[in-house]
Design an enzyme around this catalytic site. Sequence first.
Site, PDB file in Angstrom:
ATOM      1  CG  LEU A 406       4.452  10.240  -0.666  1.00 55.46           C
ATOM      2  CD1 LEU A 406       3.884   9.640  -1.800  1.00 55.46           C
ATOM      3  CD2 LEU A 406       4.474  11.675  -0.782  1.00 55.46           C
ATOM      4  N   GLY A 407       2.868   9.057   3.658  1.00 54.27           N
ATOM      5  CA  GLY A 407       1.952   8.680   4.727  1.00 54.27           C
ATOM      6  C   GLY A 407       2.335   7.167   5.241  1.00 54.27           C
ATOM      7  N   GLY A 409       0.285   3.438   6.185  1.00 56.90           N
ATOM      8  CA  GLY A 409      -1.009   2.634   6.291  1.00 56.90           C
ATOM      9  C   GLY A 409      -0.877   1.416   7.222  1.00 56.90           C
ATOM     10  N   GLY A 410      -1.736   0.550   7.000  1.00 53.79           N
ATOM     11  CA  GLY A 410      -2.302  -0.186   8.312  1.00 53.79           C
ATOM     12  C   GLY A 410      -0.908  -1.237   8.382  1.00 53.79           C
ATOM     13  N   GLY A 412       2.166  -0.640   6.257  1.00 51.69           N
ATOM     14  CA  GLY A 412       3.307  -0.095   5.696  1.00 51.69           C
ATOM     15  C   GLY A 412       3.436   1.322   5.447  1.00 51.69           C
ATOM     16  CB  VAL A 414       2.939   5.408   1.245  1.00 54.33           C
ATOM     17  CG1 VAL A 414       3.245   5.743  -0.289  1.00 54.33           C
ATOM     18  CG2 VAL A 414       2.169   4.131   1.315  1.00 54.33           C
ATOM     19  CE  LYS A 428       0.903  -0.784   2.068  1.00 54.42           C
ATOM     20  NZ  LYS A 428      -0.719  -1.151   1.879  1.00 54.42           N
ATOM     21  CG  ASP A 526      -9.366   0.806   6.131  1.00 52.64           C
ATOM     22  OD1 ASP A 526      -9.914   1.272   6.844  1.00 52.64           O
ATOM     23  OD2 ASP A 526      -7.829   1.040   6.490  1.00 52.64           O
TER      24      ASP A 526
END
Length: 728
Positions: A406-407, A409-410, A412, A414, A428, A526
């Site tokens: 899905l995407g 992050g800083g 990890g 997802v 995550k 963030d």
Amino acid sequence: MLALWIFMLFTAATSQDVVTSSDDCPRMCGNVHVPYPFGINHTSATSAVNPSCAMNSSFFFFICNSSFSPPRLFFARNMPIHNISVEEGTISVRVDSSSRCYNTTGLVSSFGQSIRLGNGPFTFSDSRNKLIAIGCDTLALMQDTQKTFGSGCISLCNRNVTLEGSCSGFGCCQTSVPQNLKTLTISLASPTNHSNVLQFNPCEYAFIADQRTFNVSDLQLSTQPFSRITQEFVKSDVVIEWVAREETCEEAQSNSNSVCGSNTNCSYSENGNGYRCVCKDGFTGNPYLPQGCQDIDECKEANKYPCQGSCKNIIGSYTCKCPIGMRGDGKSGCQGFRVTAIAAVVGAVLFTMIIAMLILIMYKRRRKETNFFRNGGMLLKHQRVRIFTEAELVKATKNYDESQLLGEGGFGYVYKGILADGTQIAVKKAKDISKAQINQEYQQEIGIVSQVNHKNVVKILGLCLETKVPLLVYEFISNGTLFQHIHHKKPQALANWKNRLRVAEETALALNYLHSLADPPIIHGDVKTSNILLDDTYTAKVSDFGASVLISPGDSDMASKIKGTFGYLDPEYLMTGCLTEKSDVYSFGVVLVELLTGEKPNFMARSGEKSNVIQYFISSIESHDLDQLVCFGVANEDEMEEIEAFAEIAKQCLCSSGAKRPTMKEVADEFGRLRKLNERSRWNHDKKSEEETEHLLGESSYDSIHVENLNQHDIYSLEMDLYPAYSI
């Protein structure tokens, strides 16, 4: 046959001349060897250089300055070269660092570094180079000349330190260099002008260094304070990558213009956007010369290519023939087991394999149990949070298949998953970075999200504690991020002012909850549009607490390394390293500007002026040109007044001084007031339109028509015929 023999001799001689001509070119400048495809241009030479000495006469000739003893080879006239590698496609150069020094009156000296690699096929190595900063009150920043990116690190300390080991943020910090970089500017700043550390650290330095060769211990500061750093420490090795040509291997092969010699492979470089040549396995030499890659005689290098039997070299490889009664694979060597002992060996191997499998199964089970207890399993299993097994999540995410991603992050990735009962989840999973850093960040995030319960904050469903780093399982939010809706999708969800105002209010309510109602308060750290998700009903939900901190009332968090996203970062936090609730307020102000303008915070303003979107937004408010910035349709003057009030709130959030910014509670209350005004204005507008319609129908000359006997389609057709300019 005689003619064919003469032609072959002529062809071989011509090919040999090409190689020899390259070998006849000067290949040494002082202590540096300059291999083909590069050439040397001597400053003291009286005649022009031979263009055939380099593959590219425009970019691949380097200056050899004979005024030094010994002579020095230069890249771009001001960077001494001390190594050129054909195998790795790199050039190592020596450059000066940026520096600033202070005394009791303030800044006394400053030197900034700007490096340009020119228009050739050269880029800074992203895998070898790091930005290094040294100092106790130091903020180092780097960017390219076009300002398409910006990054940096902060180094703080309150006492004299000994620089040993790695740069951890205490007297020394470091960060990575991005890909495809041809220019680089390094600058320094000091939050307090070294006033608090002046006695032991009057100067600060920043430079790009090769992480293979750089060792902070080499600065020899273990027995001397910062104040004795001299110019011998302000030079560093920088690695520059090069490619033969800026095109893909497929393009080079299709155009038949590859510069690679015989027995070579083509290797594409993402960083250089071009290809290099490498010798095939079993060959060594210079792949850019026609016959540069020569066969390796493995039989003469027994240490690298072992053979206990009879070794025979073949082109590109070798064979190893074993004596009678011994067996081997024909290459790596002979195994000292006689044929008569095969049965015993097979039995021993099978027994060993069975024992190894049992040990492996026990080890995996023990590892899961160890991870479970170490990650607080005994405590968490009695809480409301659900404990998942590793097998459940592997099955739900199809073994973390790339199609489920899905995407990012800083800390990890997802992944989307579907449990056995049909529940959709988001998992995550940690990145492959420092284990200590991952555990610290994930334990912090678990402590934060486990106590959060708000309709506008993404809800955690459970944890998996069997892995070395816990896996976090969140509710799946189906409609993506606010960033995607603003910049990539057709903005149906944000097509009108009402929906944008609602999303802003819901986000403000979530942040107000974190700041005021959570115990202890939470600073998100963030806040940005990519961390605001929209569910099935387009309700806003704040996510990603990887950079968040728990604080006691009135306290703040001092960061040794800046966290967050450039463009959204609070400038006060960037300079001081102190993260406060007002840092979230500033980032939220950037989100409000993005909602109004539809522009990313690091983009140039639509006016074309050399100012960023935030500066242009504030300027437009002050000059009453706000209507030129709005990226959606405005229905009436009432909405424009609400938008102006909305913009004023954003301006207050973006105040450079954190003390002058409103709290998130004040912002949320003001958005609640604007929502009520918007709903009342829409109700009055709809009622007025209904009354005008009834009045117009009442005055119609068609009074003999009985409207109650008409169906809905007839009424619509009648009104359109009577009042073609009136839209109902």
